[in-house]
Write an enzyme that holds these catalytic residues in place. Structure first.
Site, mmCIF file in Angstrom:
data_model
loop_
_atom_site.group_PDB
_atom_site.id
_atom_site.type_symbol
_atom_site.label_atom_id
_atom_site.label_comp_id
_atom_site.label_asym_id
_atom_site.label_seq_id
_atom_site.Cartn_x
_atom_site.Cartn_y
_atom_site.Cartn_z
ATOM 1 N N GLN A 171 12.963 70.770 16.433
ATOM 2 C CA GLN A 171 14.064 70.988 17.366
ATOM 3 C C GLN A 171 15.402 70.887 16.653
ATOM 4 O OE1 GLN A 171 13.255 69.238 21.077
ATOM 5 N NE2 GLN A 171 15.328 69.374 21.863
ATOM 6 N N ARG A 223 4.814 68.502 25.935
ATOM 7 C CA ARG A 223 5.505 67.518 25.099
ATOM 8 C C ARG A 223 7.005 67.543 25.376
ATOM 9 N NH1 ARG A 223 7.846 67.699 19.770
ATOM 10 N NH2 ARG A 223 7.297 65.932 18.416
ATOM 11 N N GLN A 256 2.965 60.529 16.768
ATOM 12 C CA GLN A 256 4.215 61.220 16.461
ATOM 13 C C GLN A 256 5.293 60.984 17.513
ATOM 14 O OE1 GLN A 256 4.984 65.468 17.179
ATOM 15 N NE2 GLN A 256 4.548 65.772 15.004
ATOM 16 N N SER A 311 8.289 67.218 12.802
ATOM 17 C CA SER A 311 8.174 66.866 14.214
ATOM 18 C C SER A 311 7.450 67.974 14.982
ATOM 19 C CB SER A 311 9.559 66.574 14.797
ATOM 20 O OG SER A 311 9.473 66.096 16.117
ATOM 21 N N LEU A 312 8.147 68.627 15.911
ATOM 22 C CA LEU A 312 7.591 69.769 16.642
ATOM 23 C C LEU A 312 6.926 70.782 15.716
ATOM 24 C CD1 LEU A 312 7.492 71.971 18.952
ATOM 25 C CD2 LEU A 312 9.858 72.467 18.315
ATOM 26 N N HIS A 369 11.168 60.099 18.906
ATOM 27 C CA HIS A 369 10.625 59.319 17.791
ATOM 28 C C HIS A 369 11.104 57.873 17.798
ATOM 29 C CE1 HIS A 369 8.850 62.919 16.168
ATOM 30 N NE2 HIS A 369 10.013 63.528 16.233
#
Length: 325
Positions: A11, A117, A252, A92-93, A203
């Protein structure tokens, strides 16, 4: 043999117009990905990617599937033209697109998961308002110490969320604590410390309330063992089985992104090239600073996809007219 690592952005890499050039050059992507994605999610995701508006595209619930869709479409063009990864990683994503590249996940399942998510992560902010901030010019240990000091004084949550490179760290937590961390970082000599325009405290331990619901969705999804090595940014180490993938995706949500360690691991595996697959070019910039001896390339628009094909596949002639079926 050339060793190429594919890395996939998270993101913050979104932009209005992303993917539109891909469909112009490679029309098969429309029916292969964009129309099915719209139908699968029941929303005009293609239009949002290509036309915006920017504020809607920046909404976490829409940003995450939009970035995944663009990354997967870009991946398709690379694979069809002979550019294949030797190993993969995602920020991440981006780890979901990396798992698609490693044949762990079907892209449709990945799209469903990141849609959920994004919605769950955005919902956290409605219960406990939070934010994230980037700190530049301080090392990780210093930022960790500042977080600990702010937590002790305020009694609120602020934690390291992303270890992006040697002098760039992102923190996440409750809004007031993050603001205090920004002030403390500036006083400690940070070259920059600023709040980020994101929709929730990603996170961090504040994401724990949605972990159970998301884990249930993971367990209902088919995962396969990786066909190529996947370096998880949760552990900065390879994941070797479907079960291990599910565990890292669960962790995560609340765990930090160990990007500096992950790229260092990629470089240590003898990688000749790093290719950022998807929108944006921030990730390739981070990779250059972490592993300056490994050339990093982008695919953030049609021209850069063509350049990557010419470089890594040795393509000749007008690459935009290569096989599309």
């Amino acid at each position: 043999m050339t060793t190429t690592a594919f890395v996939f952005p998270g993101q913050g890499s979104q932009r209005v117009g992303m993917g539109r050039e891909l469909v112009t050059r490679w029309p098969h992507l429309l029916d292969a990905y964009y129309r099915p994605a719209d139908e699968l999610l029941g929303l005009p995701l293609s239009e949002l990617c290509w036309e915006g508006p920017a504020d809607t595209l920046a909404d976490t619930a829409f940003t995450q599937p939009a970035i995944l869709l663009t990354s997967v479409a870009t991946l398709d063009v690379l694979l069809r033209n002979g550019v294949r990864p030797t190993l993969v990683a995602g920020h991440s994503l981006g780890e979901y697109a990396a798992l698609v590249a490693a044949e762990v996940l079907d892209w449709r399942d990945a799209l469903r998961l990141v849609r959920l998510r994004g919605r769950l992560m955005a919902a956290v902010n409605e219960r406990v308002p939070g934010r994230m901030a980037a700190v530049m010019g301080l090392d990780l240990r210093t930022v960790e110490g500042l977080c600990a000091a702010v937590r002790e004084l305020s009694g609120q949550v602020v934690e390291v969320a992303n270890d992006n490179e040697f002098a760039q760290t992102v923190v996440s937590g409750q809004a007031e604590a993050v603001d205090e961390l920004i002030t403390a970082a500036r006083a400690a000599g940070a070259t920059r410390a600023l709040a980020l325009k994101v929709g929730a405290p990603f996170h961090s331990s504040l994401m724990a309330p949605v972990e159970e619901e998301f884990t249930e969705a993971l367990l209902r999804t088919e995962f396969r063992d990786p066909a190529v090595p996947v370096i998880s940014a949760v552990t900065a180490a390879p994941v070797t089985s479907a079960a291990e993938v599910v565990d890292t995706l669960r962790r995560q949500l609340t765990g930090r992104v160990r990007w500096t360690e992950s790229v260092t691991r990629l470089a240590g595996e003898g990688t000749d090239h790093i290719l950022e697959v998807g929108p944006g070019k921030v990730l390739s910039g981070l990779c250059r600073r972490i592993a300056p001896d490994v050339p990093a390339h982008t695919t953030h628009d049609g021209d850069h996809v063509v350049r990557a094909l010419e470089l890594l596949a040795g393509a000749e002639g007008p690459v935009g007219s290569v096989t599309t079926v």
